[in-house]
Design an enzyme around this catalytic site. Structure first.
Site, mmCIF file in Angstrom:
data_model
loop_
_atom_site.group_PDB
_atom_site.id
_atom_site.type_symbol
_atom_site.label_atom_id
_atom_site.label_comp_id
_atom_site.label_asym_id
_atom_site.label_seq_id
_atom_site.Cartn_x
_atom_site.Cartn_y
_atom_site.Cartn_z
ATOM 1 N N ASP A 364 -42.619 5.713 6.959
ATOM 2 C CA ASP A 364 -43.143 5.731 5.587
ATOM 3 C C ASP A 364 -42.555 6.911 4.823
ATOM 4 O O ASP A 364 -41.512 7.478 5.190
ATOM 5 C CB ASP A 364 -44.693 5.765 5.649
ATOM 6 C CG ASP A 364 -45.339 5.071 4.477
ATOM 7 O OD1 ASP A 364 -45.418 5.700 3.409
ATOM 8 O OD2 ASP A 364 -45.745 3.894 4.609
ATOM 9 N N ASP A 365 -43.219 7.302 3.782
ATOM 10 C CA ASP A 365 -42.788 8.352 2.851
ATOM 11 C C ASP A 365 -42.412 9.653 3.575
ATOM 12 O O ASP A 365 -43.058 10.030 4.551
ATOM 13 C CB ASP A 365 -43.984 8.607 1.913
ATOM 14 C CG ASP A 365 -43.592 9.357 0.677
ATOM 15 O OD1 ASP A 365 -42.436 9.790 0.577
ATOM 16 O OD2 ASP A 365 -44.455 9.496 -0.202
ATOM 17 N N GLY A 527 -51.188 1.077 -2.341
ATOM 18 C CA GLY A 527 -52.030 -0.007 -1.814
ATOM 19 C C GLY A 527 -51.782 -1.240 -2.649
ATOM 20 O O GLY A 527 -50.647 -1.628 -2.901
ATOM 21 N N ASP A 532 -49.936 -9.187 -6.797
ATOM 22 C CA ASP A 532 -50.066 -10.301 -7.737
ATOM 23 C C ASP A 532 -49.030 -11.364 -7.410
ATOM 24 O O ASP A 532 -48.139 -11.160 -6.575
ATOM 25 C CB ASP A 532 -49.920 -9.797 -9.183
ATOM 26 C CG ASP A 532 -48.603 -9.072 -9.412
ATOM 27 O OD1 ASP A 532 -47.543 -9.660 -9.150
ATOM 28 O OD2 ASP A 532 -48.631 -7.903 -9.844
ATOM 29 N N ASP A 546 -54.992 1.023 0.025
ATOM 30 C CA ASP A 546 -54.897 2.287 0.772
ATOM 31 C C ASP A 546 -56.196 2.605 1.496
ATOM 32 O O ASP A 546 -56.268 3.570 2.244
ATOM 33 C CB ASP A 546 -54.549 3.436 -0.186
ATOM 34 C CG ASP A 546 -53.040 3.576 -0.346
ATOM 35 O OD1 ASP A 546 -52.292 2.943 0.411
ATOM 36 O OD2 ASP A 546 -52.615 4.317 -1.247
ATOM 37 N N GLU A 612 -58.846 2.922 25.232
ATOM 38 C CA GLU A 612 -58.540 2.411 23.882
ATOM 39 C C GLU A 612 -57.163 1.733 23.864
ATOM 40 O O GLU A 612 -56.962 0.723 23.198
ATOM 41 C CB GLU A 612 -58.575 3.556 22.864
ATOM 42 C CG GLU A 612 -59.983 4.025 22.533
ATOM 43 C CD GLU A 612 -60.010 5.297 21.697
ATOM 44 O OE1 GLU A 612 -60.905 5.421 20.845
ATOM 45 O OE2 GLU A 612 -59.142 6.181 21.913
HETATM 46 C C1 DGJ Z 1 -49.040 4.715 -1.110
HETATM 47 C C2 DGJ Z 1 -49.066 3.670 -0.054
HETATM 48 O O1 DGJ Z 1 -50.034 2.710 -0.340
HETATM 49 C C3 DGJ Z 1 -49.278 4.300 1.294
HETATM 50 O O2 DGJ Z 1 -49.386 3.316 2.271
HETATM 51 C C4 DGJ Z 1 -48.134 5.225 1.570
HETATM 52 O O3 DGJ Z 1 -46.951 4.486 1.675
HETATM 53 C C5 DGJ Z 1 -48.007 6.260 0.470
HETATM 54 N N1 DGJ Z 1 -47.969 5.641 -0.816
HETATM 55 C C6 DGJ Z 1 -46.787 7.103 0.648
HETATM 56 O O4 DGJ Z 1 -46.581 7.962 -0.378
#
Ligand code: DGJ
Length: 734
Positions: A364-365, A527, A532, A546, A612
């Site tokens: 991710d980011d 999120g 849409d 999110d 778990e």
């Molecule tokens: C918003 C996204 O919805 C998250 O899942 C994540 O990717 C962050 N941005 C990263 O900045």
């Protein structure tokens, strides 16, 4: 034939609905019916006495019995005596804003129309017909093409509108909705989907009073706050019975949906582009296309209506080849690490994920530029090799070597002030000339209306994807647009900016998804801020919210399911206490809720106990065994979490043979009655066996008397019950 034209009556029929229009004696196109099939001209329902203060068309001469203000109209315009919400508003150079559209011609075209530069549904099986009705103004050479796509089996009618300027002068389109629907009665309630960041698409049902009920977005994105879809449900309509109409816009930018109850208790519902600050210049011979709206009608309640939308979106809107494919189970590092990771950490997460059966690792980011928190580097899509401790390619190879796929997060439309891109191209940002733009999450928005920006982004991401053998892309968008001014446009065309921004986004999405057909794209906007139908055309799945808290997700996923298929709904198991709410729910509950979507994980799996880990392995096994049913089956809401102490839903295979019921009880109260749910969509004459204990039920009993959930369920505890149809002849032997 799904389109019949007789005596200027246009009848569009689907399996269970009739949509009818009629050209009257003055050439006005009336909307005479949308509802259950009838075999007749329905215009008799337009029987009006004289209504005072309703102006009359000039051509009606001395008659005061005919007024546009009373009639059910197909595409109403302002300025010629209909005082209700207009569908279309134009302005011509003499300053006049009135339009008087009359019937001009029609055409029936084989196949489904498409809309230039905009996402629109399609029909790969060539079963669909298009009806094009052209209206023309009585004074100016302004033509309006009303387009209808008729999907018989799906019970869907799609609509779009093209406005053609054939005058010798420039005109302005001030408002052009995609669909307007006049209904003769008013005993409807509206269901709409409101919310906020991390709490999107909460279903709200409200009655209509006189005046206009309005939802929309002025954020340049369809938004977390309102989703571009409305349902009109008769007051007594519920999940299993009653009439309901859906109107869903295939658009991801600002929109408006208005429902007006007029003085005669009639309803007009419109949905389309946001008209506030909108003005599209049309030079001679130019045209403007409004986005598509998807209409569907059900006489059998909201469950059937939703499944009509789900089937339609899967088969005729999502164009990705992944749409009917099983999706890889993914692990995303966002909630596991946020920005705090290095190559070693990522590999350790990937390894533990692989050991448990997870198939796709998503970075991710934070992998690019100097992005160590959210205040810098958007736009600098250069790999931070120091942070990754290796080139991205090498990380991808290591993940591939584990036998996993590799996915990457990007946020193409944004730029940080602290970035090379911004320093090099300060004029690529949306901002009005004499004002500093508003920051949101410290970021600014690129001018997607500028083709140079779109070309640049295409080239950057093409290179990134090609050089690194990426298998999946998460396309994020983390702020609303506030500064509606594009430096690339002239002052005169600034009021086109919001729509041109969206056309630029669609153009980039089109170029990247067409070039990389084998890459699975997932949409995201903080999120579900842009979840849409427009985005689903390009991206077969969308990060739903999110908020990963299983309890809250019950509400979010419930609202999402009214229009959007489960196969498009990204849902992950995350850590506890939940990062958004601090709530603790069991791993089992988190798993059950995430299974009602494209399933994945978003936590540091290496922190799980051996027990778990075993449970995660089991979840993956279970999800894989039911994945086809989840992604392709019918989905039913079995409770309303806003009204009940339980959130329950089910998946039913198309042949009605396999059923999975999942539920979460919100609060365990002492001595409470065992919760039970009424199943839907079964064959009432068949027998069903509960897998767990072999108990037999008839379909009718399960639907009319219900199925009990286990009584030991504690607060926020979930359950899953599997049933399968048995061969009735062998019932005795079972
Ligand atoms: C918003 C996204 O919805 C998250 O899942 C994540 O990717 C962050 N941005 C990263 O900045």
């Amino acid at each position: 034939m799904s389109i019949q034209v007789r005596d200027q009556v246009f009848s569009l029929t689907t399996n269970d609905s009739l949509y009818q229009m009629k050209v009257d004696q003055y050439g006005i196109l009336n909307h005479t019916w949308y509802g259950p099939k009838t075999e007749m001209d329905m215009s008799y329902i337009e029987d009006y006495p004289e209504i005072s203060f309703s102006a009359n068309l000039w051509d009606t001469e001395k008659s005061r019995m005919y007024s546009l203000n009373d009639r059910l109209l197909e595409y109403p315009c302002g300025g010629i005596s209909d005082f209700r919400e207009p569908a279309l508003l134009l302005r011509v150079p003499d300053g006049s804003s009135s339009l008087d559209l009359r019937y001009y011609s029609y055409e029936i075209l084989e196949g489904k129309y498409s809309i230039e530069k905009l996402p629109a549904s399609f029909d790969r099986d060539h079963k669909t017909q298009t009806l094009k009705i052209t209206l023309k103004d009585t004074v100016y050479d302004i033509f309006v093409d009303l387009l209808y796509g008729i999907f018989e089996e799906e019970n869907v009618i799609t609509r779009s509108v093209t406005i053609r300027n054939m005058t010798p002068f420039e005109i302005q389109v001030k408002k052009a909705v995609s669909a307007s629907l006049d209904l003769p009665e008013s005993d409807y309630e509206v269901i709409h989907f409101h919310g906020r960041h991390a709490m999107e698409r909460l279903a709200e049902r409200t009655s209509l009073s006189h005046g206009t009920f309005s939802i929309g977005s002025r954020r340049g994105q369809s938004s977390h706050q309102h989703n571009p879809g409305i349902i009109l449900a008769k007051n007594n309509t519920n999940e299993t019975s009653g009439e309901a109409y859906g109107m869903l816009l295939v658009y991801s930018g600002g929109f408006e949906a208005d429902i007006e109850k007029d003085q005669l208790d009639q309803i007009r519902a419109t949905i389309g582009l946001r008209s506030e600050n909108f003005r599209w210049q049309l030079k001679p011979c130019e045209h403007f296309c409004a986005p598509e709206a998807i209409l569907s009608y059900s006489e059998k309640g909201l469950g059937v209506l939703s499944n009509q939308y789900h089937d339609f979106i899967r088969s005729h809107l999502i164009r990705s080849s992944f749409v009917h494919q099983k999706r890889p189970i993914l692990i995303n590092n966002w909630e596991a690490t946020y920005f705090d990771f290095n190559g070693e950490k990522l590999l350790s997460i990937a390894k533990s994920a692989h050991e448990l059966g997870i198939e796709l690792f998503v970075l991710d980011d934070g992998w690019f530029g100097e992005r160590h928190n959210d205040d810098s580097s958007l736009g600098d899509w250069f790999v931070n090799e120091k942070k990754l401790q290796m080139p991205l390619r090498q990380l991808v190879e290591k993940i591939h070597a584990l036998g996993m796929q590799f996915g990457l997060w990007i946020e193409p439309e944004m730029v940080s002030e602290n970035s090379k891109l911004y320093r090099d191209h300060p004029n690529w940002v949306l901002r009005s000339p004499l004002r500093d733009p508003a920051r949101s999450r410290y970021q600014l928005v690129l001018d997607m209306a500028n083709p140079e920006v779109v070309d640049y982004l295409e080239q950057v991401f093409t290179k990134l994807i090609e050089e690194n053998e990426i298998d999946y892309i998460k396309w994020d968008m983390n702020r609303s647009i506030s500064d509606f001014y594009a430096p690339s446009l002239s002052p005169k065309t600034q009021s086109e900016m919001a729509h041109r921004y969206m056309l630029g986004v669609y153009d980039l999405a089109d170029r990247l998804t067409s070039r990389f057909e084998n890459i699975l794209f997932e949409g995201c906007a903080g999120g579900g801020g842009r979840f849409d139908a427009g985005m689903l055309y390009y991206f077969p799945q969308y990060w739903c919210s999110d908020d990963t808290d299983a309890h809250n997700r019950c509400f979010i996923q419930h609202g999402t399911s009214f229009f959007y298929p489960i196969s498009a709904t990204g849902s992950h198991v995350s850590a506890i206490p939940n990062h958004q709410t601090g709530r603790n729910t069991s791993l089992y509950t988190r798993g059950i809720v995430a299974m009602a979507g494209t399933f994945g994980y978003e936590l540091d799996l290496s922190e799980l106990s051996p027990k778990e880990k075993e449970e995660v392995k089991e979840q993956i096994k279970v999800y894989k065994s039911m994945q086809e049913l989840v992604l392709e089956g019918d989905y039913y809401r079995l409770s309303d979490p806003n009204q009940q102490n339980v959130s329950a839903w089910s998946f039913v295979s198309k042949d009605k043979k396999k059923i999975i019921v999942q539920a979460v009880v919100f609060e365990h109260k002492p001595n409470m009655k065992k919760p039970h749910v009424f199943l839907q969509g079964l064959d009432e004459n068949r027998w069903y066996r509960r897998k767990e204990d072999g108990h037999l039920f008839t379909g009718k009993a399960l639907m009319k008397a219900g199925l009990f959930l286990p009584d030991q369920l504690g607060t926020d505890e979930a359950c899953m019950i599997e049933l399968e149809q048995i061969d009735s002849k062998n019932r005795e032997a079972q």
